[in-house]
Design an enzyme around this catalytic site. Structure first.
Site, PDB file in Angstrom:
ATOM      1  N   GLU A 141     -44.268  83.079  54.229  1.00 46.45           N
ATOM      2  CA  GLU A 141     -42.745  83.311  54.247  1.00 46.45           C
ATOM      3  C   GLU A 141     -42.099  82.025  55.188  1.00 46.45           C
ATOM      4  O   GLU A 141     -42.532  81.655  56.270  1.00 46.45           O
ATOM      5  CB  GLU A 141     -42.404  84.355  55.058  1.00 46.45           C
ATOM      6  CG  GLU A 141     -40.946  84.435  55.533  1.00 46.45           C
ATOM      7  CD  GLU A 141     -40.468  85.451  56.524  1.00 46.45           C
ATOM      8  OE1 GLU A 141     -41.212  85.560  57.807  1.00 46.45           O
ATOM      9  OE2 GLU A 141     -39.599  86.402  56.506  1.00 46.45           O
ATOM     10  N   ASP A 176     -37.203  86.098  52.522  1.00 46.32           N
ATOM     11  CA  ASP A 176     -36.400  86.395  53.647  1.00 46.32           C
ATOM     12  C   ASP A 176     -35.068  85.984  53.371  1.00 46.32           C
ATOM     13  O   ASP A 176     -34.907  84.685  53.561  1.00 46.32           O
ATOM     14  CB  ASP A 176     -36.914  86.206  55.246  1.00 46.32           C
ATOM     15  CG  ASP A 176     -36.113  86.954  55.911  1.00 46.32           C
ATOM     16  OD1 ASP A 176     -36.789  87.394  57.194  1.00 46.32           O
ATOM     17  OD2 ASP A 176     -34.888  86.943  56.105  1.00 46.32           O
ATOM     18  N   GLN A 202     -36.709  90.565  52.413  1.00 48.05           N
ATOM     19  CA  GLN A 202     -36.129  90.964  53.347  1.00 48.05           C
ATOM     20  C   GLN A 202     -34.884  90.447  53.688  1.00 48.05           C
ATOM     21  O   GLN A 202     -34.392  89.588  53.255  1.00 48.05           O
ATOM     22  CB  GLN A 202     -37.046  90.327  54.805  1.00 48.05           C
ATOM     23  CG  GLN A 202     -38.507  90.846  54.809  1.00 48.05           C
ATOM     24  CD  GLN A 202     -39.209  90.304  56.149  1.00 48.05           C
ATOM     25  OE1 GLN A 202     -39.273  89.233  56.140  1.00 48.05           O
ATOM     26  NE2 GLN A 202     -39.972  91.139  56.659  1.00 48.05           N
ATOM     27  N   GLU A 238     -35.127  93.624  58.155  1.00 45.77           N
ATOM     28  CA  GLU A 238     -35.765  93.021  59.277  1.00 45.77           C
ATOM     29  C   GLU A 238     -34.344  92.573  60.124  1.00 45.77           C
ATOM     30  O   GLU A 238     -34.089  91.265  60.170  1.00 45.77           O
ATOM     31  CB  GLU A 238     -36.505  91.917  58.826  1.00 45.77           C
ATOM     32  CG  GLU A 238     -37.484  91.402  59.994  1.00 45.77           C
ATOM     33  CD  GLU A 238     -38.304  90.184  59.637  1.00 45.77           C
ATOM     34  OE1 GLU A 238     -38.105  89.503  58.837  1.00 45.77           O
ATOM     35  OE2 GLU A 238     -39.474  90.252  60.292  1.00 45.77           O
TER      36      GLU A 238
HETATM   37  O1  LIG Z   1     -39.408  86.097  61.177  1.00 46.43           O
HETATM   38  C1  LIG Z   1     -39.425  86.701  60.274  1.00 46.43           C
HETATM   39  O2  LIG Z   1     -38.532  86.727  59.563  1.00 46.43           O
HETATM   40  C2  LIG Z   1     -40.806  87.569  59.682  1.00 46.43           C
HETATM   41  O3  LIG Z   1     -40.572  88.073  58.785  1.00 46.43           O
HETATM   42  C3  LIG Z   1     -41.922  87.136  60.360  1.00 46.43           C
HETATM   43  O4  LIG Z   1     -42.907  88.111  59.804  1.00 46.43           O
HETATM   44  C4  LIG Z   1     -42.085  87.835  61.837  1.00 46.43           C
HETATM   45  O5  LIG Z   1     -41.911  86.959  62.857  1.00 46.43           O
HETATM   46 MG    MG Z   2     -39.002  87.764  57.627  1.00 45.49          MG
END
Ligand SMILES: O=C(O)C(=O)[C@H](O)CO
Ligand code: MG
Length: 258
Positions: A141, A176, A202, A238
């Site tokens: 990520e 993300d 995410q 998240e």
């Molecule tokens: O920081 C993020 O967006 C994450 O998904 C990591 O797994 C945790 O810091």
């Molecule tokens: Mg993340």
């Protein structure tokens, strides 16, 4: 319709960690994720998942000494033996929870440092191979430097190049949206182009990293795009609730398990 996973590290902090599984299920979530399960036993987590009929969407491999400021060890020279031990520890939790994807954090290192890049490539290749033996995907990520200054993997292009270059079927992108918007923007076109190598999504609002409703991103449009792209994975929530977790779930009502 996306399958949302409550992030039990960020959400439901009004409860103890294990009670968060019950609270998330009661709120209508069918899946959960969290950063690290390691302070609880695999058996205790498995019992909560079973009791609440929850799917385990994701968690992270051990990150080194988080309290001391480490944010993963994959790109850190001299830590390979520790990484191999961490992989076995994570696999124990994976066996207990049934999770099918794990995130490997890179650590704080200079992306232009050749030794760090070599360590990272070796760590990713080793971990992906070991997880493949267990039918588990490995995710990497990109994380923005405002939230995690000095993080090694700080560009979606670098992640894409490594995934393409290694060509491992179980090595995938953790997309993300929060980091994508801060790092590069162009979220919709990036989703369309990168979905074939994406293993997990995410979401959070930008800039506050709170509930995915309002602010800079149009999440109703993005949730529809995820559906239009026929994404069949999980969408991890998240985010840091603006107030009490349960008071911030209006956005989730159309998606809640009945
Ligand atoms: O920081 C993020 O967006 C994450 O998904 C990591 O797994 C945790 O810091
Ligand atoms: Mg993340």
């Amino acid at each position: 319709m996306p399958t949302f996973a409550a992030n039990l590290t960020m959400m439901f902090n009004e409860w103890s960690f294990l009670d968060r599984f019950d609270a998330a299920a009661d709120a209508g979530f069918a899946a959960v994720e969290y950063l690290f399960p390691y302070e609880a036993s695999p058996e205790a987590i498995a019992e909560r998942l079973t009791r609440n009929k929850l799917q385990q969407a994701l968690f992270n491999l051990p990150p080194g000494d988080w309290a001391a400021g480490e944010r993963g060890i994959a790109a850190l020279p001299g830590r390979f033996d520790e990484l191999k031990s961490d992989v076995e520890r994570a696999l124990n939790y994976a066996a207990a929870t049934g999770v099918k994807r794990l995130h490997l954090m890179a650590g704080l290192a200079d992306p232009s440092d050749a030794e760090a890049a070599s360590c990272y490539r070796r760590s990713v290749a080793y971990t992906a191979a070991r997880l493949a033996e267990n039918g588990i995907d490995l995710l990497i990520e990109p994380i923005n430097g405002r939230n995690m200054p000095g993080y090694f993997l700080n560009h979606f292009g670098a992640a894409e190049r490594l995934i393409t270059d290694l060509g491992l079927p179980n090595l995938k992108l953790q997309f993300d949206v929060y980091h994508r918007q801060i790092l590069h923007g162009d979220v919709t076109m990036a989703l369309r182009r990168l979905l074939p190598i994406t293993g997990h999504i995410q979401v959070a609002s930008v800039p506050s990293r709170s509930e995915p409703d309002g602010e800079e991103l149009n999440y109703p449009y993005l949730f529809g795009e995820i559906d239009r792209l026929d994404y069949r994975g999980f969408v991890g929530c998240e985010y840091i609730p603006r107030d009490r977790t349960l008071d911030g779930l209006d956005w989730f009502k159309p998606f809640a398990r009945r």
